[in-house]
Motif scaffolding. Structure first.
Motif, short mmCIF file in Angstrom:
data_model
loop_
_atom_site.label_atom_id
_atom_site.label_comp_id
_atom_site.label_asym_id
_atom_site.label_seq_id
_atom_site.Cartn_x
_atom_site.Cartn_y
_atom_site.Cartn_z
N VAL A 215 0.82 -1.21 0.00
CA VAL A 215 0.00 0.00 0.00
C VAL A 215 0.85 1.26 0.00
N ALA A 216 2.15 1.12 -0.12
CA ALA A 216 3.04 2.27 -0.07
C ALA A 216 2.80 3.21 -1.25
N ASP A 217 2.90 4.51 -1.01
CA ASP A 217 2.82 5.48 -2.09
C ASP A 217 3.93 5.19 -3.09
N GLY A 218 3.56 5.12 -4.35
CA GLY A 218 4.57 4.83 -5.37
C GLY A 218 4.81 3.35 -5.58
N GLY A 219 4.15 2.50 -4.76
CA GLY A 219 4.30 1.06 -4.95
C GLY A 219 5.62 0.53 -4.44
N TYR A 220 5.94 -0.66 -4.91
CA TYR A 220 7.14 -1.38 -4.44
C TYR A 220 8.19 -1.43 -5.55
N THR A 221 9.41 -1.10 -5.20
CA THR A 221 10.54 -1.20 -6.12
C THR A 221 11.62 -2.04 -5.46
N PRO A 222 12.04 -3.15 -6.08
CA PRO A 222 13.14 -3.94 -5.50
C PRO A 222 14.39 -3.08 -5.36
N VAL B 60 7.69 -2.10 5.74
CA VAL B 60 7.37 -2.57 7.08
C VAL B 60 5.93 -3.06 7.13
N ILE B 61 5.67 -3.92 8.12
CA ILE B 61 4.31 -4.31 8.50
C ILE B 61 4.18 -3.96 9.98
N THR B 62 3.24 -3.12 10.32
CA THR B 62 3.09 -2.67 11.70
C THR B 62 1.99 -3.43 12.42
N ASN B 63 2.01 -3.32 13.73
CA ASN B 63 0.98 -3.98 14.54
C ASN B 63 -0.39 -3.36 14.33
N GLU B 64 -0.46 -2.17 13.76
CA GLU B 64 -1.75 -1.54 13.51
C GLU B 64 -2.32 -1.87 12.13
N SER B 65 -1.47 -2.38 11.23
CA SER B 65 -1.92 -2.73 9.88
C SER B 65 -1.20 -4.00 9.47
N CYS C 50 6.97 -3.59 14.87
CA CYS C 50 6.74 -3.79 13.44
C CYS C 50 7.73 -4.81 12.90
N LEU C 51 7.43 -5.30 11.71
CA LEU C 51 8.34 -6.16 10.96
C LEU C 51 9.01 -5.32 9.90
N VAL C 52 10.33 -5.40 9.81
CA VAL C 52 11.09 -4.77 8.74
C VAL C 52 11.45 -5.88 7.74
N LEU C 53 10.98 -5.78 6.53
CA LEU C 53 11.13 -6.84 5.55
C LEU C 53 12.48 -6.73 4.85
N SER C 54 13.14 -7.87 4.66
CA SER C 54 14.51 -7.85 4.15
C SER C 54 14.81 -9.09 3.32
N SER C 55 15.65 -8.91 2.32
CA SER C 55 16.23 -10.03 1.56
C SER C 55 17.64 -10.34 2.02
N GLY C 56 18.14 -9.58 2.96
CA GLY C 56 19.49 -9.75 3.46
C GLY C 56 20.06 -8.41 3.86
N PHE C 57 20.92 -8.42 4.86
CA PHE C 57 21.53 -7.18 5.34
C PHE C 57 23.04 -7.25 5.14
N LEU D 27 4.15 -9.03 16.53
CA LEU D 27 3.21 -7.93 16.31
C LEU D 27 2.09 -7.88 17.34
N THR D 28 1.76 -9.00 17.94
CA THR D 28 0.59 -9.05 18.82
C THR D 28 0.92 -9.19 20.30
N ALA D 29 2.12 -9.58 20.63
CA ALA D 29 2.47 -9.86 22.03
C ALA D 29 2.73 -8.57 22.80
N GLY D 30 2.77 -8.71 24.12
CA GLY D 30 3.14 -7.61 24.98
C GLY D 30 4.65 -7.45 25.06
N PRO D 31 5.11 -6.39 25.72
CA PRO D 31 6.55 -6.09 25.76
C PRO D 31 7.40 -7.22 26.34
N ASP D 32 6.94 -7.85 27.40
CA ASP D 32 7.75 -8.91 28.01
C ASP D 32 7.91 -10.10 27.08
#
Length: 229
Positions: free
Chosen positions: A23-30, A42-47, A93-100, A174-179
């Motif tokens: 849903v990002a503005d401008g779409g997805y670019t590899p 990213v995928i956040t706990n709110e979406s 949130c989740l940060v999506l990656s193919s490798g760092f 995304l759904t669990a509490g801090p602990d």
């Protein structure tokens, strides 16, 4: 730390992998060479069903102007730091990656870059925290990557690594509490990651093409000793 990453799987594969819509503005670019200040998927706990783009660098609420922000947060102390405590409590949130990428210092010489990735998963999730910085005339959705102690693969390369999440722990993050989330902030199993030397063209964020991830043109020296015995 984690100061450079990538995400270059085809969009359909990304959507299928995370069961979420871009849903990002401008779409997805590899992209093969994502630097601090760039947008991260990213995928956040709110979406949880949406793949969005957030500025890489968590801008603290007290900042007068938008800035690069904090690109990393130590998972061991994030709950105690003013910049991260609210996000730690309620904005995972989740940060999506193919490798760092990480750089190894060798006997005082030039640093050698490595690509670290998952052979069996072309896109995986790194644990992050998100925030929305509000200014006089703009809002900036921003994110930081959580780090932890290195595993056996990473230890010879760098003294920190991002918190890579197992696929079956992504929803929990995304759904669990801090602990409960704190218990997930641990080194990822070394046997499930691979690493190899790449050229220093990754040093320049302007180099954003597939050649960045090509192995150096010689044996992957030293990597044999990085894996668990």
């Amino acid at each position: 730390m984690c100061g450079r990453t990538s995400l270059f799987v085809p969009q359909d594969d990304l959507v299928d992998r995370f069961e979420a819509t871009v849903v990002a503005d401008g779409g997805y670019t590899p992209r093969y060479n994502i630097a601090p200040g760039d947008p991260l998927e990213v995928i956040t706990n709110e979406s949880t069903d949406a793949i969005e783009q957030y500025h890489w660098g968590l801008i603290p609420e007290w900042a007068d102007e938008p800035e690069e922000g904090f690109i990393n947060a130590r998972s061991e102390t994030a709950a105690e730091k003013r910049a991260f405590e609210d996000a730690w409590e309620s904005r995972p949130c989740l940060v999506l990656s193919s490798g760092f990428y990480e750089w190894q210092q060798r006997n005082g010489g030039p640093k050698q870059p490595y690509r670290i990735y998952r052979e069996d998963d072309p896109a995986f999730a790194i644990a992050g925290l998100w925030e929305t910085w509000t200014g006089d005339d703009e809002d900036v959705a921003c994110v930081t990557i959580l780090t932890t102690e290195p595993n056996d693969l990473m230890a010879p390369i760098h003294d920190r690594m991002p918190v890579v999440l197992p696929a079956d722990a992504e929803d929990q993050w995304l759904t669990a509490g801090p602990d409960e989330r704190a218990a997930l902030c641990r080194p990822y199993p070394a046997a499930d990651l691979d690493a190899y030397e790449i050229s220093t063209q990754v040093n320049n964020p302007g180099n954003d093409e597939a050649t960045v991830i090509e192995p150096l043109g010689h044996d992957q020296s030293g990597l044999g000793e990085f894996g668990p015995s």
